[in-house]
Scaffold this motif. Sequence first.
Motif, short mmCIF file in Angstrom:
data_model
loop_
_atom_site.label_atom_id
_atom_site.label_comp_id
_atom_site.label_asym_id
_atom_site.label_seq_id
_atom_site.Cartn_x
_atom_site.Cartn_y
_atom_site.Cartn_z
N SER A 2 -71.07 52.14 93.04
CA SER A 2 -72.53 52.08 93.21
C SER A 2 -73.13 53.29 92.51
N ASP B 294 -73.10 48.18 91.61
CA ASP B 294 -74.38 48.05 92.32
C ASP B 294 -75.30 49.17 91.83
N GLN C 224 -79.05 51.11 91.81
CA GLN C 224 -80.37 51.45 92.34
C GLN C 224 -81.05 52.31 91.27
N SER D 98 -77.20 44.20 90.67
CA SER D 98 -75.77 44.36 90.41
C SER D 98 -75.48 43.98 88.97
#
Length: 424
Positions: A12, A58, A60, A77
């Motif tokens: 992530s 993932d 952000q 993603s």
Amino acid sequence: MKLGEPLTIRTSLNFAKLDLAALAGGGGAAAGGKQKPGAATDAPIDLSFLKGLDAKVDIQADKLGYGKVFAGPVATSLTVTDGKAHLNVPQSPFYGGMIAAEMTADGSGDAASLALNTAITGAAAAPLLHDAANFDRIEGTLDATVAVSGSGKTTKSLARSLAGKAATKFSDGAFRGIDIAEVYNNLVGLLAGGFKQDQAKKTTFTELGASFAIENGVAQTTDISLLGLLVRMDGSGKMDLAEQTLDMRLNPRVVASLAGQGGDVAVKGIGVPVVVQGPLSAPRAYPDLSALAKDPQGALDMLSHLGLPTGKLNLDKLIPGQTGSNADGSGKGPADLIGDLLRNAAPRPKAPPAAPEAAAAPDNGNTENATPPTSSDTSSETEAAAPAAESAPVDPQADPQPAPASPEAPKKGEIDTLLDQLAN
């Protein structure tokens, strides 16, 4: 990880700004040269590194985009397998509206391949179009759908290969560079003096829409439509995505309807075509006044709509087949009638001052000694008689002079200039 196998990544990541153009190697200017102002850049695209990845990341990001165009914040993603990367962006903030997009980048072949499907709602058109294509002629709220794909080793070759479709709709905005209403309000002056583009001018609208078929990097449209208060417009044209140029022909009309959104674009009205051509960064927009000559009846209706006394000026005689154009038994053709019309409408010159001998002089019966004035004393006698002509009382015994046939016409102005243009 084993030698020779793709690198496996499961993680992530958080980004303040993630530029996919820079990731693909196409974020900069063309290597080894300066770009001309407004010219499309050309930079290499290399996605071969995707073949060495097997990833699920993932993401952000406060800002996620390509080049100068960004959405965000975004939560999504990124998956990479077999040299292909897939990114699915859910509904995210985008230029004051929202965007949802699905992108696929394929680096498994000799040339990079890209596919994009996106839907935009409620975005601010002016800043978006400026960032996407350095285009600043349309403002308003934009709704759009785009589905395109292409391949190439450089950004320009990729653009030349693009194929797909797009649809756009702008609401409550304006088309910058020309004021259609002002074109009609000043049509007489435009015919006489020509058109000068002014970046501060705008044509406001409630709706502006078009759909595009994209092939070989050229987006073609035949259904441009604009709805505004007292204005309707249809049109067609093309946009070259590789060269970033426009070639559009618009047909605006002034109509007697206040209907905006939900109105009928086919409402009959008065029209002067508008041409939009040139680079996206600085296209020229100008009215095609020559089209008036192709529709003389429409021009006559336009002049009447603008308040010119077409009936009193007998402008209907300019239209072949109308009363007075060979139908009156005169045998005159349109050219003769145009000449008569211009002579009747042209200002009449002032009557020349009366000759000295025509002035009322006392009759002393000695006509033998009277000699006509010679050229050497004409000017002095005329100068002496001029002030007397203004203040001398009328001699009741003098023969009355004939009055002018009609009052003096106004000086040549816009109407006469217009008549000259129509005659030509």
